[in-house]
Write a protein that holds these residues in place. Structure first.
Motif, PDB file in Angstrom:
ATOM      1  N   VAL A   1       0.840  -1.200   0.000  1.00 53.26           N
ATOM      2  CA  VAL A   1       0.000   0.000   0.000  1.00 53.26           C
ATOM      3  C   VAL A   1       0.876   1.251   0.000  1.00 53.26           C
ATOM      4  O   VAL A   1       1.721   1.429   0.892  1.00 53.26           O
ATOM      5  N   ASP A   2       0.683   2.080  -1.012  1.00 52.36           N
ATOM      6  CA  ASP A   2       1.336   3.384  -1.062  1.00 52.36           C
ATOM      7  C   ASP A   2       0.281   4.418  -0.690  1.00 52.36           C
ATOM      8  O   ASP A   2      -0.724   4.559  -1.386  1.00 52.36           O
ATOM      9  N   ILE A   3       0.474   5.147   0.396  1.00 51.47           N
ATOM     10  CA  ILE A   3      -0.554   6.029   0.926  1.00 51.47           C
ATOM     11  C   ILE A   3      -0.805   7.220   0.006  1.00 51.47           C
ATOM     12  O   ILE A   3      -1.942   7.624  -0.227  1.00 51.47           O
ATOM     13  N   GLY A   4       0.253   7.805  -0.546  1.00 52.27           N
ATOM     14  CA  GLY A   4       0.079   8.945  -1.438  1.00 52.27           C
ATOM     15  C   GLY A   4      -0.415  10.174  -0.689  1.00 52.27           C
ATOM     16  O   GLY A   4      -0.586  10.180   0.528  1.00 52.27           O
ATOM     17  N   SER A   5      -0.672  11.241  -1.442  1.00 52.91           N
ATOM     18  CA  SER A   5      -1.186  12.469  -0.849  1.00 52.91           C
ATOM     19  C   SER A   5      -2.549  12.837  -1.403  1.00 52.91           C
ATOM     20  O   SER A   5      -3.284  13.623  -0.818  1.00 52.91           O
ATOM     21  N   GLY A   6      -2.896  12.269  -2.568  1.00 52.08           N
ATOM     22  CA  GLY A   6      -4.228  12.477  -3.138  1.00 52.08           C
ATOM     23  C   GLY A   6      -4.422  13.837  -3.772  1.00 52.08           C
ATOM     24  O   GLY A   6      -3.539  14.698  -3.759  1.00 52.08           O
TER      25      GLY A   6
ATOM     26  N   GLU B   1      -9.206  12.920  -3.495  1.00 55.60           N
ATOM     27  CA  GLU B   1      -8.757  13.393  -2.184  1.00 55.60           C
ATOM     28  C   GLU B   1      -8.936  12.249  -1.184  1.00 55.60           C
ATOM     29  O   GLU B   1     -10.035  11.733  -1.008  1.00 55.60           O
ATOM     30  N   THR B   2      -7.852  11.858  -0.544  1.00 53.84           N
ATOM     31  CA  THR B   2      -7.926  10.720   0.366  1.00 53.84           C
ATOM     32  C   THR B   2      -7.181  10.997   1.663  1.00 53.84           C
ATOM     33  O   THR B   2      -6.168  11.708   1.676  1.00 53.84           O
ATOM     34  N   ALA B   3      -7.692  10.421   2.739  1.00 58.40           N
ATOM     35  CA  ALA B   3      -7.005  10.411   4.026  1.00 58.40           C
ATOM     36  C   ALA B   3      -6.522   8.984   4.273  1.00 58.40           C
ATOM     37  O   ALA B   3      -6.926   8.051   3.567  1.00 58.40           O
ATOM     38  N   SER B   4      -5.676   8.796   5.257  1.00 63.46           N
ATOM     39  CA  SER B   4      -5.148   7.464   5.554  1.00 63.46           C
ATOM     40  C   SER B   4      -6.259   6.468   5.825  1.00 63.46           C
ATOM     41  O   SER B   4      -6.194   5.308   5.412  1.00 63.46           O
ATOM     42  N   SER B   5      -7.297   6.923   6.517  1.00 63.99           N
ATOM     43  CA  SER B   5      -8.417   6.037   6.824  1.00 63.99           C
ATOM     44  C   SER B   5      -9.144   5.604   5.554  1.00 63.99           C
ATOM     45  O   SER B   5      -9.633   4.475   5.455  1.00 63.99           O
ATOM     46  N   ASP B   6      -9.224   6.516   4.563  1.00 62.10           N
ATOM     47  CA  ASP B   6      -9.866   6.169   3.285  1.00 62.10           C
ATOM     48  C   ASP B   6      -9.095   5.055   2.585  1.00 62.10           C
ATOM     49  O   ASP B   6      -9.700   4.135   2.019  1.00 62.10           O
TER      50      ASP B   6
ATOM     51  N   GLN C   1       5.648   3.333   5.670  1.00 62.50           N
ATOM     52  CA  GLN C   1       5.686   3.677   7.087  1.00 62.50           C
ATOM     53  C   GLN C   1       5.833   5.169   7.358  1.00 62.50           C
ATOM     54  O   GLN C   1       5.808   5.594   8.527  1.00 62.50           O
ATOM     55  N   SER C   2       5.979   5.972   6.314  1.00 63.67           N
ATOM     56  CA  SER C   2       6.024   7.423   6.530  1.00 63.67           C
ATOM     57  C   SER C   2       4.663   7.954   6.962  1.00 63.67           C
ATOM     58  O   SER C   2       4.554   9.084   7.442  1.00 63.67           O
ATOM     59  N   SER C   3       3.618   7.142   6.775  1.00 62.48           N
ATOM     60  CA  SER C   3       2.277   7.529   7.198  1.00 62.48           C
ATOM     61  C   SER C   3       1.956   6.892   8.555  1.00 62.48           C
ATOM     62  O   SER C   3       1.518   5.755   8.634  1.00 62.48           O
ATOM     63  N   LYS C   4       2.172   7.654   9.630  1.00 58.41           N
ATOM     64  CA  LYS C   4       1.888   7.144  10.970  1.00 58.41           C
ATOM     65  C   LYS C   4       0.388   6.980  11.189  1.00 58.41           C
ATOM     66  O   LYS C   4      -0.049   6.090  11.921  1.00 58.41           O
ATOM     67  N   ASP C   5      -0.401   7.860  10.563  1.00 59.62           N
ATOM     68  CA  ASP C   5      -1.855   7.772  10.722  1.00 59.62           C
ATOM     69  C   ASP C   5      -2.386   6.441  10.204  1.00 59.62           C
ATOM     70  O   ASP C   5      -3.275   5.843  10.811  1.00 59.62           O
ATOM     71  N   PHE C   6      -1.833   5.981   9.076  1.00 63.01           N
ATOM     72  CA  PHE C   6      -2.282   4.724   8.500  1.00 63.01           C
ATOM     73  C   PHE C   6      -2.065   3.581   9.487  1.00 63.01           C
ATOM     74  O   PHE C   6      -2.935   2.736   9.686  1.00 63.01           O
TER      75      PHE C   6
ATOM     76  N   THR D   1       6.109  -2.814   7.922  1.00 65.77           N
ATOM     77  CA  THR D   1       6.756  -1.702   7.240  1.00 65.77           C
ATOM     78  C   THR D   1       7.400  -2.181   5.941  1.00 65.77           C
ATOM     79  O   THR D   1       7.797  -3.334   5.817  1.00 65.77           O
ATOM     80  N   SER D   2       7.504  -1.284   4.996  1.00 65.65           N
ATOM     81  CA  SER D   2       8.030  -1.646   3.677  1.00 65.65           C
ATOM     82  C   SER D   2       9.532  -1.398   3.595  1.00 65.65           C
ATOM     83  O   SER D   2      10.121  -0.731   4.452  1.00 65.65           O
ATOM     84  N   GLU D   3      10.130  -1.929   2.555  1.00 63.28           N
ATOM     85  CA  GLU D   3      11.514  -1.606   2.199  1.00 63.28           C
ATOM     86  C   GLU D   3      11.439  -0.380   1.282  1.00 63.28           C
ATOM     87  O   GLU D   3      10.955  -0.481   0.152  1.00 63.28           O
ATOM     88  N   LYS D   4      11.891   0.765   1.765  1.00 61.47           N
ATOM     89  CA  LYS D   4      11.713   2.017   1.030  1.00 61.47           C
ATOM     90  C   LYS D   4      12.780   2.256  -0.043  1.00 61.47           C
ATOM     91  O   LYS D   4      12.611   3.136  -0.886  1.00 61.47           O
ATOM     92  N   SER D   5      13.858   1.506  -0.004  1.00 62.95           N
ATOM     93  CA  SER D   5      14.952   1.752  -0.944  1.00 62.95           C
ATOM     94  C   SER D   5      14.507   1.531  -2.384  1.00 62.95           C
ATOM     95  O   SER D   5      14.085   0.435  -2.759  1.00 62.95           O
ATOM     96  N   HIS D   6      14.603   2.583  -3.202  1.00 64.49           N
ATOM     97  CA  HIS D   6      14.267   2.452  -4.624  1.00 64.49           C
ATOM     98  C   HIS D   6      15.248   1.513  -5.310  1.00 64.49           C
ATOM     99  O   HIS D   6      14.864   0.716  -6.172  1.00 64.49           O
TER     100      HIS D   6
END
Length: 234
Positions: free
Chosen positions: A32-37, A70-75, A96-101, A114-119
């Motif tokens: 899951v990639d949270i994004g900013s929407g 437009e999305t929030a972490s809960s969405d 994991q940059s989204s603590k709310d999620f 948590t994910s492996e963030k390294s591109h």
């Protein structure tokens, strides 16, 4: 044609295949990639992968990218639960940059790692998987066409803030934590994977690191839920 591409290992003809029912016994993972929407922000995205018991073959069988929504972490969490339905997941990973999620997921008793963030690590693994025909994308799922377009068009020199790579990021988050069996590959292995000489049956790979990490995460969750039960009751 592949010069400058971020995912030259991906080939639409080879890696887009007919889907169908998931075979019994396959393991299910999600990223899951949270994004900013929103219209100008990066959309959220979710990828579901089915992996055969040998961890040598896998399919992206379901996914979603919330374009201009437009999305929030809960969405995003609610959308994930909707897409997953009654599937029993082996593991699910998030940005994991989204603590709310994480907070919302914990409240709903959803176990996310948590994910492996390294591109660098993620891109290397995806390219090896696609190049060696270990990973395919179901071509009968219309939403997954967006993922195929991303993989086909992403460039190495495109700045992150301008790259359309959100679907691919959700795929990276899942695939980098799956304990693949790369011993069948004759060419270059992903970075961090080392296979011993033929006369040494034991081999050391990132696969072992992944399995250990997943076991530690499961134990941490168990401890966390036990503590909550002691505080608030079952």
């Amino acid at each position: 044609v592949s010069e400058g591409k971020k995912y030259p290992g991906f080939d639409r003809i080879k890696n887009m295949k007919k889907g169908g029912p998931i075979p019994r016994g396959w393991n299910l993972y999600a990223g899951v990639d949270i994004g900013s929407g929103g219209e100008k922000g990066h959309p959220a995205a979710i990828s579901f992968i089915a992996v055969d018991p040998t961890y040598r073959q896998a399919r992206v069988f379901r996914g979603w990218r919330g374009d201009e929504i437009e999305t929030a972490s809960s969405d995003i969490l609610n959308k994930y639960v909707e897409l997953r339905g009654q599937l029993r997941m082996t593991a699910q990973f998030y940005d994991q940059s989204s603590k709310d999620f994480h907070t919302y997921a914990t409240r709903m008793s959803e176990s996310f790692q948590t994910s492996e963030k390294s591109h660098e690590i993620g891109e290397d693994i995806l390219n090896v998987l696609f190049k060696n025909d270990m990973l395919s994308i179901d071509d009968d799922e219309p939403e997954l066409e967006k993922l195929a377009v991303e993989l086909s068009t992403l460039k190495k020199n495109t700045p992150k803030n301008k790259a359309k790579d959100d679907f691919t990021d959700s795929l990276r988050y899942a695939c980098t934590k799956i304990p693949w069996d790369f011993t069948v590959i004759k060419g270059d292995l992903p970075e961090g994977y080392v296979v011993s000489k033929p006369d040494q049956p034991e081999y050391v790979t990132r696969r072992e690191e992944v399995l250990k990490s997943m076991a530690l995460h499961e134990q941490a969750l168990s401890d966390e839920f036990e503590e909550l039960n002691e505080q608030y009751g079952n």
